[in-house]
Design a protein around this motif. Structure first.
Motif, PDB file in Angstrom:
ATOM      1  N   ARG A  44       0.809  -1.221   0.000  1.00 10.13           N
ATOM      2  CA  ARG A  44       0.000   0.000   0.000  1.00 10.13           C
ATOM      3  C   ARG A  44       0.845   1.276   0.000  1.00 10.13           C
ATOM      4  N   GLY A  45       1.936   1.248  -0.771  1.00 12.63           N
ATOM      5  CA  GLY A  45       2.762   2.434  -0.949  1.00 12.63           C
ATOM      6  C   GLY A  45       3.796   2.681   0.123  1.00 12.63           C
ATOM      7  N   SER A  46       3.980   1.768   1.067  1.00 13.33           N
ATOM      8  CA  SER A  46       4.973   1.969   2.130  1.00 13.33           C
ATOM      9  C   SER A  46       6.350   1.507   1.659  1.00 13.33           C
ATOM     10  N   VAL A  47       7.295   2.450   1.558  1.00 10.05           N
ATOM     11  CA  VAL A  47       8.646   2.124   1.094  1.00 10.05           C
ATOM     12  C   VAL A  47       9.374   1.254   2.108  1.00 10.05           C
ATOM     13  N   LEU A  48       9.287   1.649   3.384  1.00  9.26           N
ATOM     14  CA  LEU A  48      10.011   0.894   4.410  1.00  9.26           C
ATOM     15  C   LEU A  48       9.461  -0.525   4.551  1.00  9.26           C
ATOM     16  N   ALA A  49       8.148  -0.688   4.436  1.00  7.42           N
ATOM     17  CA  ALA A  49       7.561  -2.028   4.527  1.00  7.42           C
ATOM     18  C   ALA A  49       8.010  -2.886   3.346  1.00  7.42           C
ATOM     19  N   THR A  50       8.155  -2.262   2.180  1.00  7.09           N
ATOM     20  CA  THR A  50       8.618  -2.997   0.999  1.00  7.09           C
ATOM     21  C   THR A  50      10.025  -3.530   1.214  1.00  7.09           C
ATOM     22  N   TRP A  51      10.906  -2.686   1.739  1.00  6.08           N
ATOM     23  CA  TRP A  51      12.282  -3.132   1.963  1.00  6.08           C
ATOM     24  C   TRP A  51      12.368  -4.072   3.159  1.00  6.08           C
ATOM     25  N   LEU A  52      11.392  -4.015   4.051  1.00  5.61           N
ATOM     26  CA  LEU A  52      11.330  -4.997   5.130  1.00  5.61           C
ATOM     27  C   LEU A  52      11.033  -6.381   4.544  1.00  5.61           C
ATOM     28  N   GLY A  53      10.175  -6.411   3.519  1.00  2.28           N
ATOM     29  CA  GLY A  53       9.915  -7.666   2.827  1.00  2.28           C
ATOM     30  C   GLY A  53      11.158  -8.196   2.150  1.00  2.28           C
ATOM     31  N   PHE A  54      11.971  -7.300   1.621  1.00  2.00           N
ATOM     32  CA  PHE A  54      13.250  -7.701   1.024  1.00  2.00           C
ATOM     33  C   PHE A  54      14.182  -8.253   2.097  1.00  2.00           C
ATOM     34  N   THR A  55      14.196  -7.602   3.253  1.00  2.00           N
ATOM     35  CA  THR A  55      15.089  -7.991   4.344  1.00  2.00           C
ATOM     36  C   THR A  55      14.700  -9.334   4.953  1.00  2.00           C
ATOM     37  N   ALA A  56      13.437  -9.729   4.793  1.00  2.00           N
ATOM     38  CA  ALA A  56      12.964 -10.980   5.406  1.00  2.00           C
ATOM     39  C   ALA A  56      13.816 -12.177   4.994  1.00  2.00           C
ATOM     40  N   THR A  57      14.288 -12.176   3.750  1.00  2.00           N
ATOM     41  CA  THR A  57      15.088 -13.317   3.301  1.00  2.00           C
ATOM     42  C   THR A  57      16.394 -13.425   4.092  1.00  2.00           C
ATOM     43  N   PHE A  58      16.917 -12.288   4.526  1.00  2.00           N
ATOM     44  CA  PHE A  58      18.196 -12.296   5.230  1.00  2.00           C
ATOM     45  C   PHE A  58      18.075 -12.849   6.640  1.00  2.00           C
TER      46      PHE A  58
END
Length: 467
Positions: A44-58
């Motif tokens: 829903r347009g949240s930049v930080l939440a998007t990169w949190l999804g990216f970080t989940a793999t780490f």
């Protein structure tokens, strides 16, 4: 056997390992290349939440490195690389089939899709952590003694090839479909397209053979005649794990805080359409071209010296390079010169032999586990959170991400310097593969005494390019 013969033989016999590795990183990079589409479809347009999804793999990467490292050291490298490709394919293709909050609105179906997204990202993290550590161990063990740096450069090339393919596929689909259709359904295609080459890599990996080093160690263990070296536990190499973590910091932060995150930064700060993507593709090609030269340098002067030089380069260039990008984000020449060429040179230096740097630190019996823990913890902590830290630092200063890059280079530089001090003092053993050439020193001056590396190939090293 010359270096060119070693490299060509490696490609011929282990193409499925290299193809699978390229595919793994293609799959891993797709999310970052489509961050804006993921942001609107899932977050829903949240930049930080998007990169949190990216970080989940780490978060899952160290666990994957530990589990598959133990499995590989106990039962073989082949089993581990088979499991990683199956898991990575499932996690990637699955992401392309998910329902989204944007498409399903406020219904439970959209929320379910978001939960599944994080679950599949975690699966990807588990498999990526096991893949890179197992592939690094595998390639290092089957490569020629005199040409390990150039053979390991193939890993860097396939990593960059994966990122390059991700950018190329996303960019091509954007041109063909346009933004509206990409946002609606086109974003799914890059995930699903991984299925065909993945099936090829999986089929090829079924015929792989174990490395001679692992096979010899396994036979000795089964016969009950393994010596203390082959039966060592990882707890004996705790300091080496710390050295490995510090050694990958520069590469981890540059890869995700430099290459991946900067692409979205430029797109959102006035860069002409498609220019960051094109410059990023040029950077990946340059890194691939320069990889063999960096590998040759490691074969001549040692993997630790290359790691030291790469940390120094990022430390000196990270901040000023980003300052220029942030100051003139709409200038095409500036984007290509810095993000395309400058980042390409840095990327080749920090990323080509880092896999070998970690593998050198551990004996055969715990090598995969040691690499899995040190490499993946370094990447998870420093690489995984680099986009989040870079994004958050913009609230403090427009140039915060540049200082982050320079700090990462400094940490790797200090790691090599401090570890070499321990090596010279005889308190650490850092090279189990080529102690006679770790930091441009002979075996007598390296702190290794008369101990031989646990490689089966003990030929006198001669540094002649292509020979």
């Amino acid at each position: 056997m010359g270096a060119s013969t070693d490299v060509s033989s490696l490609v011929r016999n282990y193409w499925s390992v290299l193809l699978g590795n390229a595919l793994e990183w293609y799959e891993f990079a797709i999310y970052g290349c489509m961050a804006t589409y993921m942001e609107q479809n899932f977050f829903r347009g949240s930049v930080l939440a998007t990169w949190l999804g990216f970080t989940a793999t780490f978060v899952a990467r160290p666990l994957g490195g530990i589990f598959l490292g133990i499995l590989s050291d106990a039962f073989g490298r082949k089993l581990a690389v088979m499991l990683t490709i199956v898991g990575m394919l499932s996690g990637t293709v699955g992401q392309g089939l998910l329902p989204t909050p944007r498409g399903a609105g406020d219904s439970a179906w959209g929320s379910f899709g978001l939960v599944l997204l994080f679950s599949l990202r975690l699966l990807q993290g588990l498999c990526t952590g096991g893949e890179i550590s197992t592939v690094s161990t595998y390639i290092v063990e089957v490569s020629g003694h005199e040409s390990k740096g150039r053979c390991v450069a193939l890993i860097s090339i396939t990593v960059n090839l994966g990122f390059l393919l991700a950018r190329t596929v996303v960019w091509s689909l954007q041109l063909i479909l346009g933004e509206e259709r990409m946002l609606d359904w086109g974003w799914r295609l890059p995930f699903i397209l991984a299925l065909l080459p993945g099936a090829m890599a999986l089929a090829g990996r079924r015929d792989l053979k174990e490395s001679e080093e692992f096979q010899a160690q396994k036979e000795a263990r089964e016969a009950g005649a393994a010596n203390s070296k082959s039966g060592a536990s990882l707890s004996e190499h705790f300091v080496n794990v710390l050295v490995g973590i510090g050694g990958v910091i520069a590469f981890a932060v540059f890869q995700y805080g430099g290459m991946v995150w900067t692409n979205s930064f430029l797109e959102k700060h006035g860069a002409p359409a498609n220019m960051p993507m094109l410059a990023g593709m040029c950077s990946r090609v340059l890194q691939m071209v320069l990889s063999f030269f960096v590998g040759w340098f490691a074969d001549c002067y040692g993997v630790a010296l290359v790691t030291l030089a790469s940390g120094a380069m990022l430390c000196c260039a990270g901040a000023p390079f980003f300052f220029l990008l942030a100051s003139y984000p709409d200038n095409v020449a500036n984007i290509f010169l810095i993000y395309g060429v400058g980042y390409g040179i840095i990327g080749a230096m920090v990323g080509t032999v880092v896999f070998m740097y970690c593998a050198e630190l551990f004996p055969t019996s715990v090598r995969n586990l040691g690499v899995g823990i040190s490499y993946n913890i370094g990447f998870s902590i420093f690489g995984g959170f680099a986009p989040l830290v870079a994004e958050a630092s913009l609230g403090w200063s427009l140039y915060g991400p540049g200082l982050l890059l320079s700090a990462a280079g400094l940490l790797t530089l200090l790691t090599v310097v401090i570890s070499m001090m321990g090596l010279r003092a005889g308190k650490l053993k850092l090279a189990y593969l080529r102690p006679e050439l770790y930091f441009g020193m002979s075996s007598k001056s390296s702190g290794s005494g008369s101990k031989k590396p646990d490689s089966a190939r003990q030929a006198q090293f001669t540094c002649v390019a292509g020979v």
